[in-house]
Every structure is written in C-alpha cells, then in structure tokens.
Design an enzyme around this catalytic site. Structure first.
Site, mmCIF file in Angstrom:
data_model
loop_
_atom_site.group_PDB
_atom_site.id
_atom_site.type_symbol
_atom_site.label_atom_id
_atom_site.label_comp_id
_atom_site.label_asym_id
_atom_site.label_seq_id
_atom_site.Cartn_x
_atom_site.Cartn_y
_atom_site.Cartn_z
ATOM 1 N N SER A 249 0.972 -0.903 0.154
ATOM 2 C CA SER A 249 -0.079 0.155 0.175
ATOM 3 C C SER A 249 0.966 1.227 -0.168
ATOM 4 C CB SER A 249 -1.175 -0.048 1.164
ATOM 5 O OG SER A 249 -2.164 0.928 1.168
ATOM 6 N N ASP B 184 -9.113 -5.495 -5.738
ATOM 7 C CA ASP B 184 -8.639 -4.142 -4.805
ATOM 8 C C ASP B 184 -8.908 -2.883 -5.494
ATOM 9 O OD1 ASP B 184 -7.622 -2.351 -3.288
ATOM 10 O OD2 ASP B 184 -5.530 -2.813 -3.621
ATOM 11 N N HIS C 63 -6.302 -6.428 -1.537
ATOM 12 C CA HIS C 63 -5.309 -5.599 -1.089
ATOM 13 C C HIS C 63 -4.086 -6.196 -0.441
ATOM 14 C CE1 HIS C 63 -4.084 -1.256 -0.888
ATOM 15 N NE2 HIS C 63 -4.101 -1.261 0.690
#
Length: 507
Positions: free
Chosen positions: A202, A442, A467
């Site tokens: 991320s 995601d 994710h």
C-alpha cells in the site's frame, strides 16, 4: 462473524481520508475520524533543541524471533542547520536465522514500514519470512518515522502539534531514513556486496518503488504490493476507487448492487421524517441514538469499501454481504435487506455501535501526511457507482488542513519529486527491477501499474486478488492463482539476484 481486524495486514488508507466508521459489537463508543471535522488549530509549542547532538540509543532486545535495534537517525537529511543534525532513536528489527552471511554476499530482504507501528507488520507480512530460507536472506523491518516507537524526542501527540517538528514528517525523509539504516546494517555486518530487495504494501509499496528509483545504489530491486502510485496529482479519476468497489459488488450480484444503490435515498427520506433518526436507529439495532443521518451512511459505506478492498479467500466478504441482502424476499423493505447484509458480514448481536477500528497514531499521523505530501483526491462525482454523489471538494480539503495544521496541501510536489506523469515512457528509459503487484478486486488497483513497463519493471496481477494479499502469510486454503502469483514474484526476484551475482563475479 466475519473477521475484519485479521484482514488489516496492509492498512486501507482510503478509510483515513473520509468520514467513515467501523462498527464494533456491543460497544458504547462513537469515534469519528479526525479528518471529518474542521477543528481549530492548536497552539504549537516550539521545538526544543537537545544540547547533546546524539541521543543515547534505547535498549535493544527481542520481539518474537526478531532482534530489536535503535539507530540514531538524523532528524533532517536535507538541510544543514544545527537542528538538522539532531538524532532520534529509530526502531528496526532483524532476523538472521536463514542468513548465509556477508562473506557469501547473501541477500537482505527489507520491509519498508508504513503508517502504523512496526509491531503490526511482523505478524501480518509473510513474504519475507516465507522466502528467506531459499535465498539465505537476512530479514529487516524498519519502522516509519513518527509511528510506533520512532517518534522524535516527544510523544506522538506532542510531535503532531509542533509545527517545526512535524515538518520533518514526510515520505522523502522516511526514504532517507531507510537508506541510512540499510547502509548501517551492511557496514555493521560486513555485507557490502549483499544485494538488498525492498518490499512494501500500500503506502509502504509506494515507498518501496520510490526507494528503488531514488536509491538504486542501495536497493537492487523492489516488490511494491498494492501500491497506487498513480492515485496522486489527478493522474487517476477521483471516482476510480468507488467505481471498482461498485464493480466488485455488481459482479457478485446485480440485485445486491441495485439494493445498495437505492438505499441511500431511502435513508435520507426516512431521516427527514419526524423521529426519523430514531426509526433508523431501531432498524439497524444501534446501541446509541443517531445524531445525524450521515453517521449511518458512513457506517454502511465503510462496510462495503472494506469488504471490497479485502475481498479475500476463503470467505470473500463481498459475497457474504450480497448473500445476506439477497436472502430477503424480493418484496421486502429495502432497508431490511440492507440490514440483513450488515448482519451477514458482522454477525448477530443485540446491538451495534459505531467506532473506529484504527489506532489513534494511524489516524492522526495520516491526517498530517495527506495534508502535506501524500495528497490523494478521491470522491464520487458520477452517478454510475453504487454510492451517493460526494465529489472531492478541494476548497473543503484545504480548509480542513489549514484549520488543523496551518498549511495547504502541496498537490503537485509528490509527482514533481517521484514522477508519475507519463510514467510508462519515463520508467522505460531509466527504471528497472520493480514488481508492481495487484489484486484486481482491490479498488486501489485502479491507481496501480497494471501492465509491464519494461522487461524488468513488471506488473504481476491476479483477477481475484485483494489488497496486499500476495505479501500476507500463506494459508492452507490459499487458491492456486494466489500461490502462482507469489511464485512468479519470487522467480523474478531470484533472476535479479542471479544476474547481480554474475555481474559481481565478472568484476
């Protein structure tokens, strides 16, 4: 009951940008994300410059199978004023169980910490520990400055209210931190020729990719998992994330999608009735009275967003919600259907409360980061999603940041410093050895690199992935496509290291 907490192995920083809630069972608290209110700016104390130029290191120790260290980190890597030379203890950990040593030029796997304490990463990230043995690699996790135990000089709360001190809290300083620590490790372990592979997820995945581009002399390559490097400076349409969430739900069930899309107007209609908020409270079994309708809307929006972002096996929460909604007879009241989806996801309880599932340090720290350099513009400015219209308001965002921190976000600096415009043409010319991995379920993949840029800057994606799932610990129920995605990433990294060793021998 679906496990939400166990899914947060890669922080969903979208949820820190909007006015969303995470419900908790039988709790009496109501916590609103700090970004949702335009609080007045606090009085900012001046930074106290320590008399000693080098702070004494904190005591090292052990954290599970990791040995804990504290590096005397430079406060400001990019200035030469006296206060720039002050140092603070920055935490990192190492596991040398599988490492073949510096004499063998054995590799180093380094995880780039993100917007949370490093403690949560150690159990939540499996990629390093699960692949270190076959590479004979040293494992390193480094904590991001201003999170966990790596807050300079004062408490986190004090640091974030100090205008001078928090000015050193940005991604460029964080990358320079990682560079100093990694070079320090190589020197201490006599591992000058050990190649380093950096890994992150991320925001941490963005840092890993940027680190490879900014410090190619330190990192041989980078695995950037679920890194939305194109969700900055208007490179991706503001509604792309929400369009992707909508796609996930629509693929699960057209009727479920339609029910959710229609529910917002019904919530608004009921809330405007006499005792409407009380009606909604009873309909959704809330433990405390609703003060405003947006609380319930946020409560539900969060559920859908989290379910999509972490739509992972074996439960696939999007399917769980839609099966709950669709289990109601077609003639059922629309909000009764919505409530059945909610119960299917969170489980049965006598009542439900609204409360944030994120730590204060993540909420407060990320508020600062998105008001300074990590400026993400997200909103819903089209009516083709399943959400109500809520476009990104630049003026409101500026007002929030000015009221809270006394600054206006530098929207264009992030792409000025790291790049992003025409990224394929640019990176094809000067970049190398980066894996951009994504799961297409995601919603953040909408801002990711999904196609190969060159032979060594590659996109590894899975149609059903979520994710950061590829760097999460392996499970016995992992599907074949996930196992293959991880295997592909390992094979690419192996080739980087083999090529490096061949070049090393030639020299």
């Amino acid at each position: 009951m679906a496990s939400f907490q166990a899914s947060l192995y890669c922080l969903p920083w979208l949820l820190l940008l909007f006015f969303f809630f995470i419900p908790s069972i039988n709790s009496s608290s109501l916590t609103k994300s700090s970004i949702s209110s335009l609080s007045s700016r606090r009085r900012i104390p001046r930074l106290t410059v320590h008399n000693n130029a080098v702070d004494p290191p904190r005591e090292s120790g052990h954290l599970g199978s990791y040995e804990v260290f504290y590096y005397n980190q430079t406060l400001d890597h990019f200035n030469y004023q006296p206060q720039s030379y002050i140092t603070f203890p920055q935490r990192y950990v190492m596991n040398s169980k599988y490492w073949r040593g510096g004499n063998a030029s054995a590799p180093i796997f380094a995880y780039m910490g993100e917007e949370a304490s490093m403690d949560s990463d150690l159990a939540a990230i499996g990629f390093l520990s699960e692949n270190a043995a076959q590479f004979g690699a040293l494992i390193v996790f480094i904590e991001h400055r201003f999170y966990g135990e790596s807050v300079p000089f004062v408490s986190r709360e004090e640091a974030l209210t100090n205008a001078t001190l928090r000015g050193y809290f940005n991604s460029a300083q964080a990358l320079a931190d990682y560079a100093e620590i990694l070079l320090h490790i190589k020197k201490e372990l006599s591992a000058d020729t050990s190649p380093i592979i950096v890994i992150g997820g991320s925001y941490g995945g963005m840092l890993a990719a940027w680190f490879r581009l900014k410090y190619p002399h330190i990192a041989l390559g980078a695995l950037a998992s679920s890194a939305p490097v194109l969700y900055l400076d208007g490179l991706t349409p503001q509604e792309a994330y929400f369009s992707a969430v909508t796609k996930d739900f629509r693929e699960a069930s057209e009727s479920c999608y339609n029910t959710i899309k229609q529910s917002w107007a019904e919530i608004e209609r009921v809330s405007n009735l006499e005792n409407g908020l009380s009606i909604l409270q009873k309909k959704f079994r809330l433990c405390k009275p609703l003060k405003e309708a947006w609380e319930l809307r946020s409560y539900l929006e969060t559920m859908y967003i989290v379910a999509a972002q972490y739509d992972r096996p074996p439960k696939y929460p999007v399917d769980v919600i839609c099966k709950g909604i669709d289990s109601a007879p077609s003639s059922s009241y629309i909000l009764d259907k919505i409530f059945l989806g909610f119960v299917a996801y969170y489980g049965k309880a006598s009542c439900y409360s609204l409360g944030s599932s994120f730590s204060d340090e993540t909420l407060q720290g990320w508020d600062w980061q998105v008001c300074s350099d990590i400026v993400i513009q997200m909103g819903i400015d089209r009516n083709d999603t399943m959400f109500a219209l809520n476009p990104f308001d630049e003026n409101l965002n500026d007002e929030f940041c000015m009221n809270k921190f006394g600054i206006i976000p530098r929207r264009h600096w992030i792409t000025t410093y790291y790049g992003g415009q025409h990224i394929k043409e640019v990176l094809k010319k000067f970049g190398s050895n980066i894996i951009f991995s994504n799961g297409l379920r995601d919603p953040y993949s909408s801002g990711g690199i999904l196609e190969d840029i060159s032979d060594s800057i590659v996109a590894v994606k899975s149609n059903k992935g979520s994710h950061c799932l590829d760097i999460a610990p392996a499970r016995e129920y992992d599907p074949e496509w996930l196992i293959l995605q991880r295997k592909t990433e390992v094979e690419i990294i192996s080739k980087w290291i083999i090529d490096y060793y061949e070049d090393l021998l030639e020299n």
